[in-house]
Design a protein around this motif. Structure first.
Motif, PDB file in Angstrom:
ATOM      1  N   VAL A   1     -26.546   9.769  -5.920  1.00 40.22           N
ATOM      2  CA  VAL A   1     -27.598   8.970  -4.707  1.00 40.22           C
ATOM      3  C   VAL A   1     -26.602   7.831  -3.873  1.00 40.22           C
ATOM      4  CG1 VAL A   1     -29.579   8.177  -4.091  1.00 40.22           C
ATOM      5  CG2 VAL A   1     -29.226   9.680  -5.671  1.00 40.22           C
ATOM      6  N   GLY A   2     -25.779   7.997  -3.239  1.00 38.09           N
ATOM      7  CA  GLY A   2     -25.859   6.821  -2.213  1.00 38.09           C
ATOM      8  C   GLY A   2     -24.247   7.141  -2.141  1.00 38.09           C
ATOM      9  N   GLY A   3     -23.766   8.064  -3.145  1.00 35.47           N
ATOM     10  CA  GLY A   3     -22.049   8.499  -3.023  1.00 35.47           C
ATOM     11  C   GLY A   3     -21.746   8.715  -2.171  1.00 35.47           C
ATOM     12  N   LEU A   4     -19.972   8.871  -2.417  1.00 36.84           N
ATOM     13  CA  LEU A   4     -19.156   8.911  -1.211  1.00 36.84           C
ATOM     14  C   LEU A   4     -18.989  10.511  -0.848  1.00 36.84           C
ATOM     15  CD1 LEU A   4     -17.870   7.983   1.788  1.00 36.84           C
ATOM     16  CD2 LEU A   4     -16.267   7.775   0.654  1.00 36.84           C
ATOM     17  N   LEU A   5     -19.554  11.260   0.148  1.00 37.94           N
ATOM     18  CA  LEU A   5     -19.559  12.856   0.346  1.00 37.94           C
ATOM     19  C   LEU A   5     -18.107  12.761   1.572  1.00 37.94           C
ATOM     20  CD1 LEU A   5     -22.934  14.528   0.717  1.00 37.94           C
ATOM     21  CD2 LEU A   5     -21.586  13.967  -1.327  1.00 37.94           C
ATOM     22  N   GLY A   6     -18.235  12.371   2.434  1.00 29.51           N
ATOM     23  CA  GLY A   6     -17.332  12.346   3.449  1.00 29.51           C
ATOM     24  C   GLY A   6     -17.074  10.969   4.416  1.00 29.51           C
ATOM     25  N   VAL A   7     -16.432  11.216   5.159  1.00 27.80           N
ATOM     26  CA  VAL A   7     -16.240  10.193   6.291  1.00 27.80           C
ATOM     27  C   VAL A   7     -16.049  10.761   7.482  1.00 27.80           C
ATOM     28  CG1 VAL A   7     -14.453   7.712   6.419  1.00 27.80           C
ATOM     29  CG2 VAL A   7     -15.134   8.246   4.407  1.00 27.80           C
ATOM     30  N   ILE A   8     -16.853   9.508   8.400  1.00 22.68           N
ATOM     31  CA  ILE A   8     -16.971  10.285   9.612  1.00 22.68           C
ATOM     32  C   ILE A   8     -16.834   8.621  10.829  1.00 22.68           C
ATOM     33  CG2 ILE A   8     -18.704  10.593  11.692  1.00 22.68           C
ATOM     34  CD1 ILE A   8     -20.116  11.627   9.402  1.00 22.68           C
ATOM     35  N   ALA A   9     -15.592   9.211  11.868  1.00 17.18           N
ATOM     36  CA  ALA A   9     -14.927   8.051  11.768  1.00 17.18           C
ATOM     37  C   ALA A   9     -15.020   8.997  13.766  1.00 17.18           C
ATOM     38  CB  ALA A   9     -14.203   7.700  11.797  1.00 17.18           C
ATOM     39  N   ASP A  10     -14.023   7.477  14.873  1.00 20.96           N
ATOM     40  CA  ASP A  10     -14.010   8.025  16.141  1.00 20.96           C
ATOM     41  C   ASP A  10     -12.736   8.883  15.703  1.00 20.96           C
ATOM     42  OD1 ASP A  10     -14.327   7.581  18.938  1.00 20.96           O
ATOM     43  OD2 ASP A  10     -12.476   6.762  18.283  1.00 20.96           O
TER      44      ASP A  10
END
Lengths: 339, 371
Positions: B71-80
């Motif tokens: 829980v809280g671990g990284l699934l992906g990254v969203i950015a501009d």
């Protein structure tokens, strides 16, 4: 949710059923404990303390018996036929031999031989299993013998939750139930609802889901299978663990359902290998799931010897997570496996 | 590294410490709005969707399908799209180097409590604080966990309670089995906790309870959100009610529970086990029979509240799934002209679980608009 021990779960099941139903009585060696010694009447509560506290809560309904198993198991069968719901404690299953007639020929046969007119709602609580350095006459896992006898039901809980629910079901059941308690599990804690509830007989518990191999494990062996599965998951082998919870009736359907999916079977059974639960389940699967099997079923059991007194030998005697993992690897990857 | 947003493994319920990423629903490079469904994940207990926490482009899918992430671990990254690749890489590197699994999982959050209401013990869970209060009311055979995907989200800036009706979950199992009785439990619950007025969000039978209370005590109900609600027509799937009461074994229970969802795969073995564990508590069987007999006698709804609700002044929002197999989606139109009805495509009776993000937004917009 509240966590209590396996032993507390059984004690609570007994207390709640005694509260609910005045016909429930409890007796066995030292169940009241030192009766006649003022102030210490419930000092024992059975040899391990499972019935501790009941004596004062339910006056007259918790009785000590002489060290005469054939007498008090016979008394339980008679009491059950005449309106009570006795829960008799027969300390170690190893001692059960002296009352086979009362169990096999009487209790198990009443309903059948009296044309369905007799009910025998009795429970025999008994300890089984190795692990406490108690040697060959106090450490056997003799549940296959009782599973073999039609007319008896056999419950073998692996967790505090199941211990409470199966015990309440056993007390409410109208047939004789042999209730097996692994002495090493008494201190194990788990989540248990405070309310009364039942766990039905003949429904296996899917302890873990997986697609590569089915592990059927009983009693204390369930947690060992879980440890093995955890290790194997690290190597990409996904185990499905089934705990039958009762060996009579046995939930064959769930075992077949799982093996149809995985194609591989390991049975873990603490008893000796010949005519055991392991051999029974392996044979059932071989007969009923032959087309699905990708490897010959494997049994992980104690050897065909009495439980040794030597601690080193006793530790080697009981199946352990390593042996379970090795067996699972063998059926998945080994020479016996078909692609 | 501004403008970079972590897509993390969500926490669904107290006991969840990790989840498996079942599959990605969008490709890298996809443009996302807040609330867009990005991935499917599965905890021990339940399957759900992971939604975009912010607008942006899904720059990286870090977790692999099938991978188990705390829980809280990284699934992906969203950015501009303007953020350079190098910054994304160092964000991921820094996160993975400093993230301690378990911390987020152990951040336990509130636990269920109990309160005495009219001599009965009622279990409830509270999330959030604020001037406004909302109370979530589950359906027949359900419990406060039916709001697993909703309660925490709705508790942003307001107090949100979910309770177990008598006969359900962790509450006392004795029940007479009428809507009036259950509405009395809700107002008694509000009295006990000092809640003067609340938005009531009711699912199925809980919707009819909410409506009953709004009609009897309008001063205590700020608004009604009726989700796949009872009380808006006489029809109900009798087979479901009977089947739910009768089912004692895993297989029977599974096929009954599958009627609740448009996607039958959402009925996991764990969900079936949890419902069976509840049903095997002493007193539950009797409670369910009484409720069914009192509220759905003979396979029909005893209380149709449509005309009285039409005449009432309480603000109402109706939400339904068009694949509802328990209560007909046509009932959503029964208050047309009086209340907006949102019928979500491809969703079943448990629409607040199956389309949690959408339902949460609809509720937020509706309640937020009133506040």
């Amino acid at each position: 949710m509240r966590r209590i021990t396996f032993m507390q779960a059984i004690n609570e099941a007994l207390a709640q059923e005694m509260e609910r139903d005045p016909t429930v009585v409890v007796f066995g060696e030292d169940n009241a404990g030192g009766a006649g010694a003022p102030g210490e009447d419930d000092a024992w509560g059975g040899v391990m303390g499972v019935t501790k506290g009941l004596y004062h809560s339910f006056p007259g309904r918790v009785l000590d018996t002489p060290i005469s198993e054939s007498a008090f198991i016979g008394a339980a069968a008679g009491a059950a036929c005449s309106g009570l719901r006795p829960v008799a404690e027969l300390m170690f299953v190893d001692f059960m031999g002296v009352c086979f007639d009362q169990i096999f020929n009487q209790a198990a046969k009443f309903r059948y031989m009296f044309g369905g007119k007799a009910r025998t709602p009795m429970v025999i609580r008994t300890m089984y299993g190795a692990g406490i350095r108690a040697a060959g006459q106090h450490s056997q896992s003799l549940y296959p013998i009782f599973t073999h006898i039609p007319g008896l039901k056999v419950a073998i809980p692996s967790s505090p939750y199941d211990a409470k629910g199966l015990m309440i079901q056993a007390i409410r059941d109208d047939d004789p139930v042999i209730f097996f308690e692994n002495k090493v599990l008494y201190a194990v804690e788990g989540e248990v609802p405070e309310e009364s509830y039942t766990v039905p007989f003949g429904e296996a518990n899917f302890v873990r889901e997986g697609d590569d191999v089915t592990i059927v494990a009983i009693g204390r062996m369930v947690s060992f299978a879980e440890q093995a599965a955890e290790e194997l998951a690290g190597d990409g082998i996904e185990c499905e663990i089934l705990d039958p919870r009762t060996t009579s009736p046995l939930d064959e359907e769930s075992i077949y359902e799982s093996v149809e999916n995985t194609g591989r079977l390991v049975v873990v059974d603490e008893s000796n290998p010949r005519c055991s639960l392991a051999s029974d389940i392996a044979a059932l699967v071989a007969q009923n799931c032959f087309e699905d099997l990708k490897a010959a079923p494997k049994m992980v059991t104690a050897p065909h010897t009495p439980p040794p007194f030597s601690p080193t030998l006793e530790d080697a005697y009981v199946p352990d997570p390593e042996r379970i993992a090795a067996a699972a690897r063998e059926v998945v990857e080994g020479a016996g496996a078909r692609a | 590294m501004s403008g970079i947003v972590k897509l993390g493994m969500p926490k669904w319920g107290l006991s969840m410490t990790e989840g498996q990423l079942v599959r990605w629903l969008v490709e890298e490079g996809a443009e996302l709005k807040p609330g867009d469904e990005v991935a499917e994940a599965e905890s021990e207990k339940i399957n759900g969707t992971v939604e975009a926490p912010a607008a942006g482009v899904l720059r990286r899918r870090v977790a692999r399908e099938g991978e188990v992430i705390p829980v809280g671990g990284l699934l992906g990254v969203i950015a501009d799209p303007a953020v350079p690749e190098g910054e994304i890489d160092s964000f991921i590197e820094e996160f993975q180097a400093t993230f301690v699994p378990g911390e987020a999982g152990e951040e336990a959050g509130p636990e269920p409590q109990t309160v005495e209401v009219g001599g009965r013990s009622i279990r409830y869970l509270k999330h959030g604080e604020g001037e406004e209060t909302a109370i979530l009311l589950h359906g027949f055979g359900g419990d406060l966990n039916n709001w697993l995907f909703n309660q925490e989200v709705l508790a942003d800036g307001r107090a949100v309670y979910a309770l177990d009706f008598p006969g359900h979950g962790g509450s006392t199992k004795e029940v007479e089995g009428t809507l009036d009785e259950l509405a009395g439990v809700v107002s008694g619950f509000m009295d006990a906790l000092g809640i003067e007025r609340a938005h009531l969000v009711g699912h199925s039978m809980g919707g009819a309870v909410a409506a009953t209370l709004a009609l009897a005590r309008p001063e205590r109900v700020a608004s009604l959100v009726l989700i796949a609600s009872a009380g808006l027509g006489p029809e109900i799937n009798e087979e479901y009610i009977r089947g739910f009461i009768a089912a004692g074994r895993r297989k029977e229970m599974k096929s009954v529970l599958q009627l609740l969802f448009a996607d039958p795969d959402l009925v996991t073995r764990q969900l079936v086990n949890d419902v069976l564990k509840y049903k095997r508590l002493d007193g539950v069987d009797e409670a369910l029979k009484k409720l069914a007999g009192g509220i759905f006698p003979g396979g029909r709804q005893a209380n149709v509240l449509t005309s009285r609700l039409t005449e009432s002044e309480v603000p109402i929002l109706v939400i339904w799934g068009d694949k509802d197999a328990i209560l007909p989606p046509e009932h959503a139109a029964e208050l047309s002209g009086r209340a907006p009805a949102e019928v979500l495509e491809g969703r079943g009776h448990m629409v607040q679980m199956e389309a949690a993000g959408e339902v949460n937004r609809l509720i937020e917009d509706f309640i937020g608009g009133l506040e």
